[in-house]
Write a protein that holds these residues in place. Structure first.
Motif, PDB file in Angstrom:
ATOM      1  N   ASN A  35       1.096  -1.208  -0.039  1.00 25.11           N
ATOM      2  CA  ASN A  35       0.147  -0.331  -0.190  1.00 25.11           C
ATOM      3  C   ASN A  35       0.731   1.833   0.218  1.00 25.11           C
ATOM      4  O   ASN A  35       0.217   2.211  -0.659  1.00 25.11           O
ATOM      5  N   ASN A  36       1.937   1.343   1.216  1.00 23.80           N
ATOM      6  CA  ASN A  36       2.877   2.841   0.629  1.00 23.80           C
ATOM      7  C   ASN A  36       3.569   2.584  -0.261  1.00 23.80           C
ATOM      8  O   ASN A  36       3.844   3.848  -1.078  1.00 23.80           O
ATOM      9  N   ALA A  37       4.398   1.349  -1.320  1.00 20.67           N
ATOM     10  CA  ALA A  37       4.665   1.592  -2.827  1.00 20.67           C
ATOM     11  C   ALA A  37       3.676   2.480  -3.318  1.00 20.67           C
ATOM     12  O   ALA A  37       3.784   3.336  -3.925  1.00 20.67           O
ATOM     13  N   LEU A  38       2.209   1.640  -3.641  1.00 20.16           N
ATOM     14  CA  LEU A  38       1.105   1.998  -4.208  1.00 20.16           C
ATOM     15  C   LEU A  38       0.609   3.830  -3.998  1.00 20.16           C
ATOM     16  O   LEU A  38       0.303   4.409  -4.919  1.00 20.16           O
ATOM     17  N   SER A  39       0.782   3.915  -2.736  1.00 19.37           N
ATOM     18  CA  SER A  39       0.787   5.103  -2.814  1.00 19.37           C
ATOM     19  C   SER A  39       1.823   6.479  -3.515  1.00 19.37           C
ATOM     20  O   SER A  39       1.204   7.415  -3.347  1.00 19.37           O
ATOM     21  N   GLU A  40       2.533   6.230  -3.667  1.00 19.28           N
ATOM     22  CA  GLU A  40       3.659   6.331  -4.376  1.00 19.28           C
ATOM     23  C   GLU A  40       3.093   8.006  -5.553  1.00 19.28           C
ATOM     24  O   GLU A  40       2.583   7.362  -6.441  1.00 19.28           O
ATOM     25  N   ASP A  41       3.819   8.770  -5.486  1.00 19.79           N
ATOM     26  CA  ASP A  41       2.973   9.560  -6.850  1.00 19.79           C
ATOM     27  C   ASP A  41       3.319   8.839  -8.187  1.00 19.79           C
ATOM     28  O   ASP A  41       2.231   9.056  -8.857  1.00 19.79           O
ATOM     29  N   ASP A  42       4.709   8.419  -8.808  1.00 18.19           N
ATOM     30  CA  ASP A  42       4.540   8.369 -10.127  1.00 18.19           C
ATOM     31  C   ASP A  42       4.514   6.337  -9.950  1.00 18.19           C
ATOM     32  O   ASP A  42       3.860   5.850 -11.107  1.00 18.19           O
ATOM     33  N   LYS A 245      -7.745 -10.647 -19.286  1.00 18.29           N
ATOM     34  CA  LYS A 245      -8.037  -8.586 -18.994  1.00 18.29           C
ATOM     35  C   LYS A 245      -6.816  -8.144 -20.520  1.00 18.29           C
ATOM     36  O   LYS A 245      -5.382  -8.671 -19.795  1.00 18.29           O
ATOM     37  N   LYS A 246      -6.634  -6.793 -20.141  1.00 14.77           N
ATOM     38  CA  LYS A 246      -5.864  -5.753 -21.150  1.00 14.77           C
ATOM     39  C   LYS A 246      -4.853  -6.164 -19.822  1.00 14.77           C
ATOM     40  O   LYS A 246      -4.844  -5.667 -18.610  1.00 14.77           O
ATOM     41  N   MET A 247      -3.838  -5.642 -20.815  1.00  8.06           N
ATOM     42  CA  MET A 247      -2.300  -4.981 -19.958  1.00  8.06           C
ATOM     43  C   MET A 247      -2.204  -4.433 -19.022  1.00  8.06           C
ATOM     44  O   MET A 247      -2.493  -3.431 -19.592  1.00  8.06           O
ATOM     45  N   SER A 248      -2.216  -4.212 -18.171  1.00  6.51           N
ATOM     46  CA  SER A 248      -1.613  -2.968 -17.792  1.00  6.51           C
ATOM     47  C   SER A 248      -0.771  -1.559 -17.643  1.00  6.51           C
ATOM     48  O   SER A 248      -0.197  -2.266 -18.553  1.00  6.51           O
ATOM     49  N   GLU A 249      -1.347  -0.574 -17.220  1.00 10.28           N
ATOM     50  CA  GLU A 249      -0.225   0.326 -17.938  1.00 10.28           C
ATOM     51  C   GLU A 249       0.948   1.216 -17.632  1.00 10.28           C
ATOM     52  O   GLU A 249       1.155   0.501 -16.248  1.00 10.28           O
ATOM     53  N   VAL A 250       2.234   0.943 -18.121  1.00  8.54           N
ATOM     54  CA  VAL A 250       3.672   0.711 -18.012  1.00  8.54           C
ATOM     55  C   VAL A 250       3.878   2.499 -18.215  1.00  8.54           C
ATOM     56  O   VAL A 250       3.846   2.930 -19.351  1.00  8.54           O
ATOM     57  N   TYR A 251       4.430   3.073 -17.035  1.00  5.13           N
ATOM     58  CA  TYR A 251       4.740   4.436 -17.278  1.00  5.13           C
ATOM     59  C   TYR A 251       6.260   4.779 -17.533  1.00  5.13           C
ATOM     60  O   TYR A 251       6.973   4.048 -16.585  1.00  5.13           O
ATOM     61  N   VAL A 252       7.090   5.722 -18.178  1.00  6.01           N
ATOM     62  CA  VAL A 252       8.268   6.270 -17.926  1.00  6.01           C
ATOM     63  C   VAL A 252       7.707   8.010 -17.040  1.00  6.01           C
ATOM     64  O   VAL A 252       7.255   9.067 -17.763  1.00  6.01           O
ATOM     65  N   GLN A 253       7.678   8.388 -16.061  1.00  2.00           N
ATOM     66  CA  GLN A 253       6.945   8.752 -14.714  1.00  2.00           C
ATOM     67  C   GLN A 253       5.905   9.020 -15.471  1.00  2.00           C
ATOM     68  O   GLN A 253       4.914   7.875 -14.939  1.00  2.00           O
ATOM     69  N   ASN A 254       5.931   9.982 -15.901  1.00  2.00           N
ATOM     70  CA  ASN A 254       3.434  10.716 -16.111  1.00  2.00           C
ATOM     71  C   ASN A 254       3.653  10.261 -17.149  1.00  2.00           C
ATOM     72  O   ASN A 254       2.119  10.459 -18.032  1.00  2.00           O
ATOM     73  N   GLN A 360       6.888   1.021 -13.694  1.00  2.00           N
ATOM     74  CA  GLN A 360       7.260   2.391 -13.508  1.00  2.00           C
ATOM     75  C   GLN A 360       8.575   2.812 -13.555  1.00  2.00           C
ATOM     76  O   GLN A 360       9.209   1.846 -13.074  1.00  2.00           O
ATOM     77  N   ILE A 361       9.008   2.363 -14.820  1.00  2.00           N
ATOM     78  CA  ILE A 361      10.372   2.040 -15.379  1.00  2.00           C
ATOM     79  C   ILE A 361      11.441   3.085 -14.257  1.00  2.00           C
ATOM     80  O   ILE A 361      12.380   3.551 -13.409  1.00  2.00           O
ATOM     81  N   ASN A 362      10.785   4.016 -13.445  1.00  2.00           N
ATOM     82  CA  ASN A 362      11.263   5.516 -12.836  1.00  2.00           C
ATOM     83  C   ASN A 362      11.518   5.143 -11.241  1.00  2.00           C
ATOM     84  O   ASN A 362      12.395   5.144 -10.595  1.00  2.00           O
ATOM     85  N   GLN A 363      11.380   4.016 -11.211  1.00  2.00           N
ATOM     86  CA  GLN A 363      10.884   2.837 -10.259  1.00  2.00           C
ATOM     87  C   GLN A 363      11.948   2.038 -10.363  1.00  2.00           C
ATOM     88  O   GLN A 363      11.425   0.375  -9.256  1.00  2.00           O
TER      89      GLN A 363
END
Length: 386
Positions: A35-42, A245-254, A360-363
Motif C-alpha cells: 500500500n505504501n508503494a502504491l501511494s507514491e505519486d509516480d 484481461k488487458k495489459m496493465s499500463e506501464v509508465y516512464v514518469q508520467n 514504472q521505469i523510474n522506480q
C-alpha cells in the motif's frame, strides 16, 4: 472408525489454522508495504504474488487503476521487460538438453552470415565468429547494448527510438542493426561482463533457427501451455492461450507507453507479458526441474560478479542480501528483474517465490528492494516461530 476419521480431520484443520495464524502478521506487514508503494505519486498500479508450497503461502496483492479509471487486478497481466531473458535462456537450455546445440558453440554455427557479419568489430579486428552461446547467455560477449549504450555518430539508440517512432514495429534483425551501424563493442569475447540486449536477440534467433519455430511459438508450445501459463504471451507478436484481461499500463514518469508499437524494440530480451502468478508458476517449474534437469540448472547458475551483491548466470541473476544491503539477513534471491520495476525471484533459503511489478521505469530499483523487504518480514516471522 468414523470417530477416528473425524478426529484426524479436526487435527488437520487445527494444524492449518495454526499455520495460517503464524503468517497473519507477516501478511499484514507485506500488505502495508504494498500500500505504501502504491501511494507514491509516480506509481499508478502494481501487482505482486508470493507463493511457498512448504509454508502454504499463496498471497496476491494488486491495486491502482488504468487512465480510464478502471481498477487494476491480479488478472491484468503486465509487461515483464528483462524477465524475458530467463525464458529465452531456458529455451536455449531445453534445446541443449535435447542435443540440438552446445553451449560452447560459436553463434556462427546457427545464424546466417548476414546476421553475424560485423557484429563485433573491436580494435581493428572482427571477433564476430568467436562469440559463443554461453557468452551471450552470461553477457560476456563484449557486444554493445542497443538499448542502453550511446552511439558514436549521434544517431538515436533504442531508448530514444522508443519515443521517437512510437508507431514502428521492429524486427529482430533491425534491432541488431541499430548497434551495428552506430555502436562499438566493449571488449573481446569472454574478457569481461557487460549487460547486452544484443546477445539475447541473437539467442532468440538461434532458438528460431534450431527449433524451426518462431520464438513466441516455442515459448507457447514448450513452456506456457505445459505449465498452464494461460495469461502469458509475447507482446505485439502473439496472443495469450485463453481470453485475458488487458495489459496493465506501464509508465516512464508520467508518460503511459503501453500503447507504443515501438515496445517491439524489446524481443527475446524482454518482450513478454504475464501475471505475477504465471511467473511464479514458471520459476517453480524451473527450480523443481520440470523444464530442465538439475545438472542443467546448475550450469545456468555459474555466477560471475555483476555489481555489488549481484551475480549473473545464464539468464538468471542472483542477489545476495548480505552483500547488497549490508543486511543481517543472509538471503539469496535467484531470478531476474525488469526495467519496468518488474521482478521474479526464488529464495531457496526460505522456499519462497515472489513476482510482481510497479509498472514504472523510474522506480526500477524497487525490483530488488521490494522483494528483499518482503523476505525480511517472512524471515522475521519464521525466526519467531523457532
Amino acid at each position: 472408525m468414523m470417530n477416528v476419521l473425524m478426529s484426524y480431520v479436526l487435527l488437520l484443520l487445527v494444524a492449518f489454522n495454526v499455520q495460517a495464524n503464524d503468517w497473519r502478521e507477516a501478511r499484514i506487514e507485506v500488505q502495508t508495504l504494498f500500500n505504501n508503494a502504491l501511494s507514491e505519486d509516480d506509481i499508478y498500479n502494481a501487482s505482486w504474488a508470493i507463493y511457498s508450497p512448504s509454508k502454504k503461502i499463496d498471497w496476491h496483492f494488486s491495486g491502482g487503476q488504468f487512465s480510464s479509471g478502471e481498477k487494476v487486478t491480479g488478472a491484468n497481466p503486465f509487461y515483464t521487460a528483462s524477465i524475458g531473458k530467463t525464458f529465452t535462456s531456458t529455451a536455449i537450455a531445453m534445446l541443449y538438453e535435447r542435443g540440438y546445440l552446445k553451449l560452447t558453440d560459436e553463434v556462427t554455427n546457427y545464424l546466417p552470415k548476414e546476421v553475424v557479419s560485423g557484429l563485433h568489430l573491436f580494435e581493428g579486428k572482427d571477433y564476430s565468429s568467436e562469440i559463443t552461446i554461453e557468452q551471450l547467455l552470461q553477457h560476456t560477449s563484449g557486444l554493445p547494448d542497443y538499448f542502453g549504450d550511446e552511439t558514436y555518430d549521434d544517431l538515436p539508440n533504442a531508448t530514444a527510438l522508443l519515443f521517437a517512432e512510437t508507431d514502428r514495429m521492429w524486427t529482430p534483425v533491425e534491432l541488431l542493426n541499430i548497434s551495428k551501424k552506430s555502436m562499438r563493442p566493449h571488449f573481446k569475447p569472454g574478457a569481461s561482463y557487460r549487460y547486452s540486449e544484443n546477445g539475447y536477440v541473437l539467442l532468440g534467433l538461434i532458438v528460431e533457427q534450431v527449433s524451426g519455430l518462431r520464438l513466441h511459438d516455442f515459448f507457447q508450445q514448450h513452456i506456457f501451455t505445459p505449465l498452464n501459463m494461460n495469461n502469458t504471451y509475447m507482446h505485439l507478436r502473439a496472443k495469450p492461450r485463453f481470453a485475458t484481461k488487458k495489459m496493465s499500463e506501464v509508465y516512464v514518469q508520467n508518460t503511459n507507453i503501453s500503447t507504443f508499437k515501438s515496445l517491439s524494440l524489446d524481443w527475446a530480451g524482454g518482450g513478454l507479458v504475464s501475471t505475477a502468478r504465471d511467473l511464479n508458476r514458471f520459476q517453480m517449474a524451473l527450480h523443481t526441474f520440470q523444464l530442465v534437469t538439475a545438472e542443467t540448472l546448475e550450469k545456468m547458475q555459474q555466477w560471475i560478479p555483476e555489481s555489488k551483491g549481484l551475480y549473473y548466470g545464464f539468464g538468471l541473476r542472483k542477489v545476495s542480501s548480505a552483500e547488497r544491503f549490508s543486511s543481517n539477513f543472509n538471503l539469496n534471491m535467484i531470478g531476474h528483474t525488469g526495467s519496468t520495476s518488474s521482478f521474479m525471484f526464488y529464495c531457496p533459503d526460505l522456499d519462497i517465490y515472489l513476482s510482481g511489478t510497479f509498472n514504472q521505469i523510474n522506480q526500477a530499483q524497487k525490483s530488488i528492494t521490494a522483494p528483499f523487504s518482503i523476505l525480511t518480514y517472512l524471515q522475521g516471522d519464521e525466526s519467531n516461530e523457532k
